[in-house]
Motif scaffolding. Structure first.
Motif, PDB file in Angstrom:
ATOM      1  N   PRO A  11       0.809  -1.263   0.016  1.00 14.39           N
ATOM      2  CA  PRO A  11       0.037  -0.055  -0.038  1.00 14.39           C
ATOM      3  C   PRO A  11       0.744   1.363  -0.025  1.00 14.39           C
ATOM      4  O   PRO A  11       0.429   2.156  -0.989  1.00 14.39           O
ATOM      5  CB  PRO A  11      -0.692  -0.233   1.358  1.00 14.39           C
ATOM      6  N   PRO A  12       1.994   1.372   0.864  1.00 12.90           N
ATOM      7  CA  PRO A  12       2.576   2.545   0.786  1.00 12.90           C
ATOM      8  C   PRO A  12       3.413   2.844  -0.775  1.00 12.90           C
ATOM      9  O   PRO A  12       3.513   3.764  -1.113  1.00 12.90           O
ATOM     10  CB  PRO A  12       3.748   2.519   1.760  1.00 12.90           C
ATOM     11  N   ILE A  13       3.847   1.762  -1.154  1.00 14.03           N
ATOM     12  CA  ILE A  13       4.480   1.598  -2.456  1.00 14.03           C
ATOM     13  C   ILE A  13       3.653   2.212  -3.591  1.00 14.03           C
ATOM     14  O   ILE A  13       3.738   2.930  -4.417  1.00 14.03           O
ATOM     15  CB  ILE A  13       5.157   0.482  -2.992  1.00 14.03           C
ATOM     16  N   GLY A  14       2.272   1.614  -3.543  1.00 13.81           N
ATOM     17  CA  GLY A  14       1.185   2.009  -4.299  1.00 13.81           C
ATOM     18  C   GLY A  14       0.967   3.502  -4.059  1.00 13.81           C
ATOM     19  O   GLY A  14       0.416   4.269  -5.065  1.00 13.81           O
ATOM     20  N   LYS A  15       0.835   3.845  -2.946  1.00 16.45           N
ATOM     21  CA  LYS A  15       0.842   5.390  -2.788  1.00 16.45           C
ATOM     22  C   LYS A  15       1.630   6.367  -3.301  1.00 16.45           C
ATOM     23  O   LYS A  15       1.237   7.437  -3.791  1.00 16.45           O
ATOM     24  CB  LYS A  15       0.525   5.575  -1.095  1.00 16.45           C
ATOM     25  N   LEU A  16       3.015   5.776  -3.372  1.00 18.91           N
ATOM     26  CA  LEU A  16       4.039   6.439  -3.871  1.00 18.91           C
ATOM     27  C   LEU A  16       3.914   6.640  -5.269  1.00 18.91           C
ATOM     28  O   LEU A  16       4.502   7.543  -5.935  1.00 18.91           O
ATOM     29  CB  LEU A  16       5.341   5.903  -3.315  1.00 18.91           C
ATOM     30  N   LEU A  17       3.406   5.814  -5.975  1.00 18.76           N
ATOM     31  CA  LEU A  17       3.076   5.587  -7.422  1.00 18.76           C
ATOM     32  C   LEU A  17       2.031   6.017  -7.965  1.00 18.76           C
ATOM     33  O   LEU A  17       1.666   5.819  -8.999  1.00 18.76           O
ATOM     34  CB  LEU A  17       3.343   4.045  -7.800  1.00 18.76           C
ATOM     35  N   GLY A  18       1.292   6.742  -7.140  1.00 21.16           N
ATOM     36  CA  GLY A  18      -0.236   7.522  -7.571  1.00 21.16           C
ATOM     37  C   GLY A  18      -1.338   6.689  -7.257  1.00 21.16           C
ATOM     38  O   GLY A  18      -1.965   6.321  -8.190  1.00 21.16           O
ATOM     39  N   ASP A  19      -1.435   6.174  -5.877  1.00 15.75           N
ATOM     40  CA  ASP A  19      -2.636   5.414  -5.645  1.00 15.75           C
ATOM     41  C   ASP A  19      -2.909   4.271  -6.247  1.00 15.75           C
ATOM     42  O   ASP A  19      -4.122   4.000  -7.201  1.00 15.75           O
ATOM     43  CB  ASP A  19      -4.003   6.475  -5.602  1.00 15.75           C
TER      44      ASP A  19
END
Length: 153
Positions: free
Chosen positions: A43-51
């Motif tokens: 989830p944090p990696i996905g958030k960093l890549l634009g949700d």
């Protein structure tokens, strides 16, 4: 009944039971790692890549714009996001197993060092000719001198 007795002997061997315990613990550990990857790391990696939700990252193999929602749900796609999750699962499990094996090997190495007690001497030096002779010898095999017998425990 011979095959049942043979199976019981096989199943009750220590390493078979250890393997079964390892498989059960490994399965539970795999679930923990999967949750760690899916619920905490990605989830944090996905958030960093634009949700971005990695589980939803796909490459469609057909033109999705021409399909209904029901057809899109069953349309063939390459799920590379899910693949990334599984690869991360594997890497974390492999790293944890590596650390576990490293610790076990270190403990075994310490035990082996403890077991290596100094060995009792098997030879002694002849006081007359200085050659090496068996420790319990009463006469030197080289110079044939009579030796003082020393009691060994």
């Amino acid at each position: 009944m011979g095959i049942m007795k043979e199976f019981k002997t096989f199943a009750m061997r220590g390493n078979v039971v250890d393997l079964a315990v390892g498989v059960i613990i490994g399965g539970a550990f795999g679930k923990i790692v999967t949750s760690l990857v899916n619920d905490i790391i990605m989830p944090p990696i996905g958030k960093l890549l634009g949700d971005v939700s990695f589980e939803e990252l796909t490459i469609p193999l057909v033109d999705m714009s021409k399909l209904t929602e029901e057809e899109q749900a069953v349309a063939p796609v390459i799920r590379y996001g899910q693949f990334i999750n599984v690869v991360l699962d594997f890497l974390i499990v492999a790293f944890c197993i590596f650390l576990l094996v490293k610790v076990i090997n270190r403990l075994k190495h310490k035990e082996e060092k403890k077991e290596e007690a100094p060995k009792a001497p098997t030879e002694k030096e002849c006081p007359y000719c200085l050659s090496q002779i068996p420790i319990h010898a009463t006469r030197c095999k080289n110079c044939t001198s009579h030796l003082v017998k020393v009691e060994h425990s």
